[in-house]
Scaffold this motif. Sequence first.
Motif, mmCIF file in Angstrom:
data_model
loop_
_atom_site.group_PDB
_atom_site.id
_atom_site.type_symbol
_atom_site.label_atom_id
_atom_site.label_comp_id
_atom_site.label_asym_id
_atom_site.label_seq_id
_atom_site.Cartn_x
_atom_site.Cartn_y
_atom_site.Cartn_z
ATOM 1 N N LEU B 49 -4.079 46.976 -26.073
ATOM 2 C CA LEU B 49 -5.209 46.910 -27.003
ATOM 3 C C LEU B 49 -5.210 45.568 -27.729
ATOM 4 C CD1 LEU B 49 -7.587 48.388 -28.367
ATOM 5 C CD2 LEU B 49 -5.962 49.505 -29.878
ATOM 6 N N LEU B 61 -13.829 45.371 -24.861
ATOM 7 C CA LEU B 61 -13.642 46.827 -24.850
ATOM 8 C C LEU B 61 -14.931 47.548 -25.219
ATOM 9 C CD1 LEU B 61 -10.150 47.146 -26.522
ATOM 10 C CD2 LEU B 61 -10.752 47.655 -24.150
ATOM 11 N N ILE B 62 -15.316 48.493 -24.376
ATOM 12 C CA ILE B 62 -16.491 49.328 -24.627
ATOM 13 C C ILE B 62 -16.054 50.621 -25.321
ATOM 14 C CG2 ILE B 62 -18.336 50.662 -23.512
ATOM 15 C CD1 ILE B 62 -18.781 47.714 -23.155
ATOM 16 N N ASP B 63 -14.904 51.134 -24.915
ATOM 17 C CA ASP B 63 -14.427 52.408 -25.450
ATOM 18 C C ASP B 63 -12.932 52.532 -25.123
ATOM 19 O OD1 ASP B 63 -14.438 54.917 -26.613
ATOM 20 O OD2 ASP B 63 -15.939 55.779 -25.257
ATOM 21 N N VAL B 64 -12.206 53.182 -26.030
ATOM 22 C CA VAL B 64 -10.787 53.480 -25.797
ATOM 23 C C VAL B 64 -10.595 54.940 -26.165
ATOM 24 C CG1 VAL B 64 -8.407 52.905 -26.397
ATOM 25 C CG2 VAL B 64 -10.167 51.116 -26.469
ATOM 26 N N THR B 65 -10.046 55.724 -25.282
ATOM 27 C CA THR B 65 -9.910 57.155 -25.575
ATOM 28 C C THR B 65 -8.722 57.408 -26.516
ATOM 29 O OG1 THR B 65 -8.497 57.535 -23.660
ATOM 30 C CG2 THR B 65 -10.861 57.821 -23.332
ATOM 31 N N GLU B 66 -8.799 58.503 -27.257
ATOM 32 C CA GLU B 66 -7.637 58.947 -28.035
ATOM 33 C C GLU B 66 -6.515 59.269 -27.048
ATOM 34 O OE1 GLU B 66 -7.276 59.529 -31.549
ATOM 35 O OE2 GLU B 66 -9.102 58.336 -31.569
ATOM 36 N N PRO B 67 -5.256 58.958 -27.412
ATOM 37 C CA PRO B 67 -4.156 59.271 -26.494
ATOM 38 C C PRO B 67 -4.216 60.732 -26.033
ATOM 39 C CG PRO B 67 -3.359 57.952 -28.326
ATOM 40 C CD PRO B 67 -4.792 58.263 -28.625
ATOM 41 N N LEU B 74 -17.110 57.683 -27.494
ATOM 42 C CA LEU B 74 -18.137 56.778 -28.027
ATOM 43 C C LEU B 74 -19.178 56.371 -26.993
ATOM 44 C CD1 LEU B 74 -15.973 54.365 -30.156
ATOM 45 C CD2 LEU B 74 -17.082 56.507 -30.803
ATOM 46 N N VAL B 112 -3.822 56.743 -22.178
ATOM 47 C CA VAL B 112 -4.950 56.149 -22.896
ATOM 48 C C VAL B 112 -5.826 55.434 -21.867
ATOM 49 C CG1 VAL B 112 -5.648 54.537 -24.715
ATOM 50 C CG2 VAL B 112 -3.493 55.800 -24.946
#
Lengths: 263, 263
Positions: B49, B61-67, B74, B112
């Motif tokens: 990240l 970055l468009i989106d990062v998921t919760e672990p 989003l 992730v």
Amino acid sequence: MSNLATMHPSEVRQLIRNNELVKPTSGWASGYTQANLAILKKELAFEFLLFCQRNQKPCPLIDVTEPGSPIPQLSAPEADIRTDIPKYRVYRHGELVEEVTDIVKFWNDDMVAFLIGCSFTFEHPLMNNGIAIRHIEENCNVPMYKTNIPTVKAGRFEGPTVVSMRPVPEQAVVRAVQVTSRFPAVHGAPLHIGNPVSIGIQDINEPDFGDRVTIKEGEVPVFWACGVTPQAVAMHVKPELMITHAPGHMFITDLRDERFGVI
Amino acid sequence: MSNLATMHPSEVRQLIRNNELVKPTSGWASGYTQANLAILKKELAFEFLLFCQRNQKPCPLIDVTEPGSPIPQLSAPEADIRTDIPKYRVYRHGELVEEVTDIVKFWNDDMVAFLIGCSFTFEHPLMNNGIAIRHIEENCNVPMYKTNIPTVKAGRFEGPTVVSMRPVPEQAVVRAVQVTSRFPAVHGAPLHIGNPVSIGIQDINEPDFGDRVTIKEGEVPVFWACGVTPQAVAMHVKPELMITHAPGHMFITDLRDERFGVI
């Protein structure tokens, strides 16, 4: 000290490091980007970084140090984040416990420093476009308000967006949008133009942070996302230890403001 | 299937999920943003990240998921990152071990997913401005090159910037800069215009990835940062497990391309 405006950031930081300048940094090293500071332990750093990534308007990251390193490698490689800010605030479990002029004794290998963009960077272009900044004219702090605009949650970090407000003459509102849109990396375009109530601000004369400013006949209140947001949100999590700059006492980077203009 | 271009992303993803569309996604759900995928274990997520934050041009970055969550909250809250891409690549210790159409059996609570912007988003505005895209005309993949432009290191992640190249008629080069500058969140303005050798590309006819395209008389090669960069850099770290999309087989989000224009 009238030459503080024209000095290079490294010279100003040297004076700060020697505790010769324990004052707000507005106007120093003019044209160079100043930044908000938030220091957290590594354990919270991923979630906080993700929070900033998801909320780039209020939380525009300028630099993030490697865990344990006090050197802001990208924005001021010869600086030391522990000594080069005039005044710091130390919070334990969300409570302010101390104001200090360096944080050497608090620093350890487990810490990550986040430098977050500040509205100073877009105020100069506004002024260069003939849009006066009222809180500078009135020699006070910018008025800031909690809104009903939620941030996007990341792990434990969540809460309302804080905005800053500048009154803009009706005929200059379009230009204010254009000018600040050029700087998406430092809050960017306004979040809202006009009616404060629409974003949950009940009384424009009662800011939650900073000072009230005059709104003249024919002026429209324009609201930008504010770098106080991530601090407010982090405080809510009540981290065991969190260190920030004292309000107005910013970190001065080696980066020129204009570098953040995208077109 | 000629209506794939006009279908909503959720409809296209449903077909993909049912394995009815195991093909490259170019042109599907036109006007909606497509994204590159990189999945890493949480242990590497902070550094990755941070790498993306420090290298926003190649790694937007468009989106990062919760672990542990396979939901891109989003960008497509009804999607599932484990099933909604036509083809995935599974790497162990940096080696490609498998190509699969879903990754349910690989997924666990420790993962992730990073969705990274893709040049499709700025190719449409270029075409709308009368700048033809050669690799689309020649029905092949965009040519990509390793350069001598270093990325900014973050933890274990480092390596050269990869660029994509599009030939642009001389008289349209300025417009190409303007149009793509509007999209800092999806690679933004070009990294370089003109001489390939200046950025370490020895032979423009020998791309490192993708296909060679024709450069006509009076055209200038224009180079943009490429979303292949973060995958190439991550691969270098040889993570125990890393999952990506197969080239050209992108994730289709619910976000409209135009949303990424800053002005």
